[in-house]
Design an enzyme around this catalytic site. Sequence first.
Site, mmCIF file in Angstrom:
data_model
loop_
_atom_site.group_PDB
_atom_site.id
_atom_site.type_symbol
_atom_site.label_atom_id
_atom_site.label_comp_id
_atom_site.label_asym_id
_atom_site.label_seq_id
_atom_site.Cartn_x
_atom_site.Cartn_y
_atom_site.Cartn_z
ATOM 1 N N CYS A 158 -2.980 5.283 9.702
ATOM 2 C CA CYS A 158 -3.000 6.917 10.375
ATOM 3 C C CYS A 158 -4.435 7.003 11.021
ATOM 4 C CB CYS A 158 -2.822 7.833 8.938
ATOM 5 S SG CYS A 158 -3.706 7.465 7.703
ATOM 6 N N LYS A 181 7.072 6.201 2.264
ATOM 7 C CA LYS A 181 7.630 5.309 3.175
ATOM 8 C C LYS A 181 8.632 4.490 2.183
ATOM 9 C CE LYS A 181 4.047 5.205 6.598
ATOM 10 N NZ LYS A 181 2.998 6.363 5.756
ATOM 11 N N CYS A 195 0.815 -1.306 -0.103
ATOM 12 C CA CYS A 195 0.103 0.012 -0.217
ATOM 13 C C CYS A 195 0.854 1.158 -0.256
ATOM 14 C CB CYS A 195 -1.044 -0.042 1.138
ATOM 15 S SG CYS A 195 -1.948 -1.510 1.242
ATOM 16 N N ALA A 196 1.682 1.328 -0.975
ATOM 17 C CA ALA A 196 2.977 2.246 -1.098
ATOM 18 C C ALA A 196 2.778 3.510 -1.638
ATOM 19 C CB ALA A 196 3.802 1.695 -1.717
HETATM 20 C C1 LIG Z 1 -2.641 5.435 3.327
HETATM 21 S S1 LIG Z 1 -2.330 5.342 1.629
HETATM 22 C C2 LIG Z 1 -0.799 4.869 1.804
HETATM 23 C C3 LIG Z 1 0.648 5.777 1.947
HETATM 24 C C4 LIG Z 1 1.883 5.278 1.641
HETATM 25 N N1 LIG Z 1 2.276 4.075 2.295
HETATM 26 C C5 LIG Z 1 2.981 6.492 1.910
HETATM 27 O O1 LIG Z 1 3.587 6.522 2.927
HETATM 28 O O2 LIG Z 1 2.924 7.272 1.101
HETATM 29 C C6 LIG Z 1 -2.923 3.977 1.282
HETATM 30 C C7 LIG Z 1 -2.867 3.328 0.056
HETATM 31 O O3 LIG Z 1 -3.131 1.834 -0.076
HETATM 32 C C8 LIG Z 1 -3.316 1.468 -1.116
HETATM 33 N N2 LIG Z 1 -4.452 0.170 -1.421
HETATM 34 C C9 LIG Z 1 -5.508 0.091 -0.702
HETATM 35 N N3 LIG Z 1 -5.892 -1.245 -0.804
HETATM 36 C C10 LIG Z 1 -4.889 -1.992 -1.298
HETATM 37 C C11 LIG Z 1 -4.838 -3.071 -1.545
HETATM 38 N N4 LIG Z 1 -5.762 -4.026 -1.208
HETATM 39 N N5 LIG Z 1 -3.514 -3.704 -2.073
HETATM 40 C C12 LIG Z 1 -2.525 -2.760 -2.406
HETATM 41 N N6 LIG Z 1 -2.809 -1.433 -1.988
HETATM 42 C C13 LIG Z 1 -3.945 -0.947 -1.710
HETATM 43 C C14 LIG Z 1 -4.260 2.486 -1.914
HETATM 44 O O4 LIG Z 1 -4.032 2.692 -3.325
HETATM 45 C C15 LIG Z 1 -3.380 3.782 -1.237
HETATM 46 O O5 LIG Z 1 -2.505 4.213 -2.349
#
Ligand SMILES: C[S@@+](CC[C@H](N)C(=O)[O-])C[C@H]1O[C@@H](n2cnc3c(N)ncnc32)[C@H](O)[C@@H]1O
Length: 434
Positions: A363, A253, A247-248
Amino acid sequence: MDPGYAARDAASFAYDLILGEGVAIDVAIEADGSPFRRLETRDRALARAILGTTLRRRGQIREALGRFLDKALPRKSGRLSAILETGAAQILFMDVADHAAVSIAVNLAAADRDARHFKGLANAVLRRVVGSREAILAEQDAERLATPPWLWTRWTDAYGADTARAIAAAHLVEPPLDLTVKGDAPLWAERLGGLVLPTGSVRLAGHGPIESMPGFDEGAWWVQDAAAALPARLFGDLRGKTAIDLCAAPGGKTAQLAAAGARVTAVDISEQRLGRVRENLARLRLDAKVIAADAGTFVPAEPVDAVLLDAPCSATGTIRRHPDVAWLKHPDDIGALATIQARLMRHATTMLKPGGTLVYCTCSLEREEGEEQIHRALAELPLALEPVAPGDVGGIGEICRDGFMRTLPSDLPMEDARLSGLDGFFAARLRKIA
Ligand SMILES: C[S@@+](CC[C@H](N)C(=O)[O-])C[C@H]1O[C@@H](n2cnc3c(N)ncnc32)[C@H](O)[C@@H]1O
């Protein structure tokens, strides 16, 4: 056209879209037909400030307007409610001329096919807000009104009445800008006129457009709340290790893991959002393999040393930066997200080598998305807790709670309120048992 009309038009357009369609601030600003897209830099800053203030103070604004409206606004009144609320936000909470706020609101109503019949009402109500401003502000319980009741109840249950109020108070203040610096933090703090926090992030009170700040083009730093920068630090020394960032996007991060010397694979379900990861890595001159996949099914070629799971969550810890979140989330979201988080954690564990480290973070201020996830995971999965100690988080003991990292918006108070606070984050460090 009045100077300032275009900015107020854009603010009321976006506000109407956010609350009407449930879209996030950034989506509303860039939406098709959004007047934001045509604004000059200065007007854009004013429009954003009006929009942010209206969302941050929405509960207070609605209470204030309610004093002068005998009944609910008619359903077919176009953008009237957004025009009134953004207008009252300026009168009550911003340093702009009252007559500009009122007359432009009336002109905006006149320009809207359905709101135009109510321009007299807009004029009368907003003038009464001007006349009663001091009394309104003196009488209101700002923290209570600014917080949706269901969140107030949850935070009181989770943290106690005083802390819930302190969290709500932190949400009323525009947060500082935090940067994670790739190299020499004190040097960049000096260049940018900021200070280095105990956790290593650089904090600035005020700033212009990010892209024009020194160091942006050369990739010396990236924007990241100081609390958001802590989970990736919990791995300790990553030089030469393999890491997966689940979920990058947008990659804050991922950049930290890569800068720490790990060989990183960044996974996100959204190809579009991965574009931001690629862009950020290129600007920062950092390297990672970027893969579009569901973190709940992705299978790496080989198990790795470190997995960071920044799970999708309600984001209630980010309300001071994203005040729309307070009004767009609903109580049912928490349970649905907790189910997804549990599924992702179960699968994330399979990606680790025995002895490898999983850092789980969200968060969110909600325990179901933090502490309760870990209690369940420790009972079900081959994981052991490696407690977070003050030394892991810049010596800030208050944010180490029961072996977890738990930051609150009211943490890290400073003399200058504009430099205070942290986003609300939860993180736990877990070791995979062989
Ligand atoms: C809170 S943001 C992550 C912020 C990121 N880790 C950072 O530090 O910049 C949540 C992310 O999770 C991704 N996401 C949601 N469900 C997911 C899944 N099942 N698999 C992979 N990514 C997912 C979304 O597309 C979104 O970009």
